[in-house]
Enzyme design. Structure first.
Site, short mmCIF file in Angstrom:
data_model
loop_
_atom_site.label_atom_id
_atom_site.label_comp_id
_atom_site.label_asym_id
_atom_site.label_seq_id
_atom_site.Cartn_x
_atom_site.Cartn_y
_atom_site.Cartn_z
N MET A 161 -5.01 1.37 1.10
CA MET A 161 -3.99 0.38 0.77
C MET A 161 -3.51 -0.27 2.07
O MET A 161 -3.05 0.42 2.99
CB MET A 161 -2.80 1.03 0.06
CG MET A 161 -3.07 1.46 -1.37
SD MET A 161 -3.63 0.13 -2.47
CE MET A 161 -2.22 -1.00 -2.43
N ASP B 212 -7.07 -3.05 -0.03
CA ASP B 212 -6.30 -3.72 -1.08
C ASP B 212 -4.92 -4.11 -0.56
O ASP B 212 -4.12 -3.25 -0.19
CB ASP B 212 -6.19 -2.74 -2.26
CG ASP B 212 -5.46 -3.30 -3.47
OD1 ASP B 212 -5.11 -4.50 -3.46
OD2 ASP B 212 -5.25 -2.54 -4.42
N GLY B 213 -4.67 -5.42 -0.54
CA GLY B 213 -3.34 -5.90 -0.21
C GLY B 213 -3.35 -6.85 0.98
O GLY B 213 -3.75 -6.48 2.08
N HIS C 207 -7.42 0.55 -10.71
CA HIS C 207 -6.58 1.17 -9.68
C HIS C 207 -5.34 1.70 -10.37
O HIS C 207 -4.45 0.93 -10.75
CB HIS C 207 -6.25 0.08 -8.63
CG HIS C 207 -5.32 0.51 -7.55
ND1 HIS C 207 -4.71 -0.39 -6.71
CD2 HIS C 207 -4.88 1.73 -7.16
CE1 HIS C 207 -3.94 0.26 -5.86
NE2 HIS C 207 -4.02 1.55 -6.12
N MET D 238 0.14 -0.14 -13.26
CA MET D 238 1.40 0.40 -12.68
C MET D 238 2.23 0.98 -13.81
O MET D 238 2.35 0.36 -14.87
CB MET D 238 2.18 -0.72 -11.99
CG MET D 238 1.39 -1.39 -10.86
SD MET D 238 2.43 -2.57 -9.98
CE MET D 238 1.21 -3.36 -8.93
N ASP E 182 -4.94 -3.57 -11.76
CA ASP E 182 -3.85 -2.77 -11.21
C ASP E 182 -2.96 -2.22 -12.32
O ASP E 182 -2.19 -2.97 -12.93
CB ASP E 182 -3.00 -3.64 -10.27
CG ASP E 182 -3.72 -3.90 -8.96
OD1 ASP E 182 -4.11 -2.92 -8.30
OD2 ASP E 182 -3.89 -5.08 -8.59
N MET F 220 -1.95 3.20 -10.36
CA MET F 220 -0.74 3.50 -9.59
C MET F 220 0.20 4.22 -10.56
O MET F 220 1.15 3.64 -11.09
CB MET F 220 -0.13 2.22 -9.03
CG MET F 220 -0.89 1.71 -7.81
SD MET F 220 -0.57 -0.02 -7.43
CE MET F 220 -1.75 -0.81 -8.50
N GLY G 290 1.84 -7.75 -5.67
CA GLY G 290 0.91 -8.61 -4.95
C GLY G 290 1.65 -9.49 -3.97
O GLY G 290 2.89 -9.47 -3.91
N GLY G 291 0.89 -10.25 -3.19
CA GLY G 291 1.49 -11.25 -2.32
C GLY G 291 2.17 -10.74 -1.07
O GLY G 291 2.96 -11.46 -0.46
N HIS H 165 -10.71 -6.21 -10.29
CA HIS H 165 -9.75 -5.17 -9.88
C HIS H 165 -8.55 -5.21 -10.83
O HIS H 165 -7.89 -6.25 -10.97
CB HIS H 165 -9.32 -5.43 -8.44
CG HIS H 165 -8.45 -4.36 -7.86
ND1 HIS H 165 -8.96 -3.20 -7.32
CD2 HIS H 165 -7.10 -4.29 -7.73
CE1 HIS H 165 -7.94 -2.45 -6.87
NE2 HIS H 165 -6.81 -3.09 -7.12
N GLY I 16 2.57 -1.69 -5.33
CA GLY I 16 3.69 -2.08 -6.18
C GLY I 16 3.74 -3.54 -6.54
O GLY I 16 4.23 -3.90 -7.59
N SER J 19 -8.02 -9.37 -7.92
CA SER J 19 -7.07 -8.56 -8.68
C SER J 19 -6.40 -9.42 -9.75
O SER J 19 -5.75 -10.42 -9.43
CB SER J 19 -5.99 -8.00 -7.77
OG SER J 19 -4.93 -7.49 -8.57
C1 DX5 Z 1 -0.73 -3.91 -5.01
C2 DX5 Z 1 -2.03 -4.01 -5.77
C3 DX5 Z 1 -2.97 -5.02 -5.26
C4 DX5 Z 1 -2.48 -6.44 -5.33
C5 DX5 Z 1 -3.13 -7.21 -4.24
O1 DX5 Z 1 -0.03 -2.80 -5.41
O2 DX5 Z 1 -2.71 -2.76 -5.73
O3 DX5 Z 1 -4.23 -4.91 -5.90
O4 DX5 Z 1 -2.77 -7.06 -6.55
O5 DX5 Z 1 -2.59 -8.49 -4.24
P1 DX5 Z 1 -2.66 -9.42 -2.96
O6 DX5 Z 1 -4.10 -9.64 -2.65
O7 DX5 Z 1 -1.96 -10.64 -3.41
O8 DX5 Z 1 -1.96 -8.71 -1.84
ZN ZN Z 2 -4.84 -2.65 -6.44
#
Ligand code: DX5
Ligand code: ZN
Length: 219
Positions: free
Chosen positions: A138, A176-177, A67, A38, A36, A69, A145-146, A34, A143, A9
């Site tokens: 999910m 994802d996540g 993706h 938002m 993201d 969101m 990462g990490g 990937h 919302g 991602s």
């Molecule tokens: C969260 C995103 C994920 C995120 C995953 O809302 O959809 O794609 O980037 O990040 P990690 O792998 O760090 O959890």
């Molecule tokens: Zn994602």
């Protein structure tokens, strides 16, 4: 047989050096990129939109796994297809009629994914899943990462995998996540074949090795 893929991602990349990040991911063996998106409404953060997808598209031939969101994802879908998305995933929570959304996205000539947040059950989505190319489970609240993978979401992937098996359907299941080198085998064992990883890949001193470990976790 569904191929096991790793989709780093770019949310975890340095946005000021996105081109280099994408080139490096390709060199390190990523299967998909990937992206993201938002919108600040469906989730609090705003990341990027169609112009970033076009810019990433110019940098790589890898499939772009977008993706969304976003609220009103169908209203925005065509722009992302034109920008170069190969897989377009919308959230079930943001769609009035998720099955119709899958049909509309496929009609745009790309693969259609349906995403479910951790608290969204699969009940009521079976018809939609038959029309989708991919289910995105999910494993964190969308919302950022990490975050840490929420274990109970693995059961949802298993449930979907059993449903697809029983129906004789070969669909992709993406998670994802919070995916790490330590839980990737369990994720795959739940029937997931596309592993998204943000922090795990971007924090790694050896991205190539990390991507390989995620992909071969169960081999
Ligand atoms: C969260 C995103 C994920 C995120 C995953 O809302 O959809 O794609 O980037 O990040 P990690 O792998 O760090 O959890
Ligand atoms: Zn994602």
């Amino acid at each position: 047989m569904r191929k096991i893929c790793v989709a780093p991602s770019i949310l975890s990349a340095d946005f000021a050096a996105m081109g280099e990040a994408v080139t490096e991911l390709e060199r390190c063996g990523a299967d998909l990129i990937h992206c993201d998106v938002m919108d600040g409404t469906f989730v609090p953060k705003i990341t990027f939109g169609t112009d970033m997808i076009s810019a990433v598209r110019r940098r790589t031939a890898l499939p772009l796994d977008v993706h969304l969101m976003c609220v009103d994802p169908l209203g925005k879908a065509e722009g992302f297809v034109r920008a170069g998305a190969d897989i377009l995933t919308v959230h079930a929570e943001a769609c009035e009629d998720p099955a119709a959304a899958m049909r509309a996205i496929r009609a745009m000539g790309v693969r259609a994914g349906i995403a479910v947040s951790p608290d969204t059950p699969l009940e009521g989505l079976w018809g939609c899943l038959e029309e989708a190319d991919m289910l995105l489970v999910m494993s964190v609240y969308p919302g950022r990462g990490g975050q840490k993978l929420i274990e109970r979401t693995l059961a949802k992937a298993e449930e979907a995998y059993s449903f697809f098996q029983a129906a004789g359907l070969e669909k992709d299941i993406e998670m994802d996540g919070g995916i790490t080198e330590d839980n990737a085998a369990d994720v795959q064992a739940a029937g997931v074949n596309i592993l998204v990883a943000g922090n795990t890949v971007f924090r790694s001193p050896d991205k190539e090795k990390t991507i390989r470990i995620l992909r071969e976790a169960r081999a």
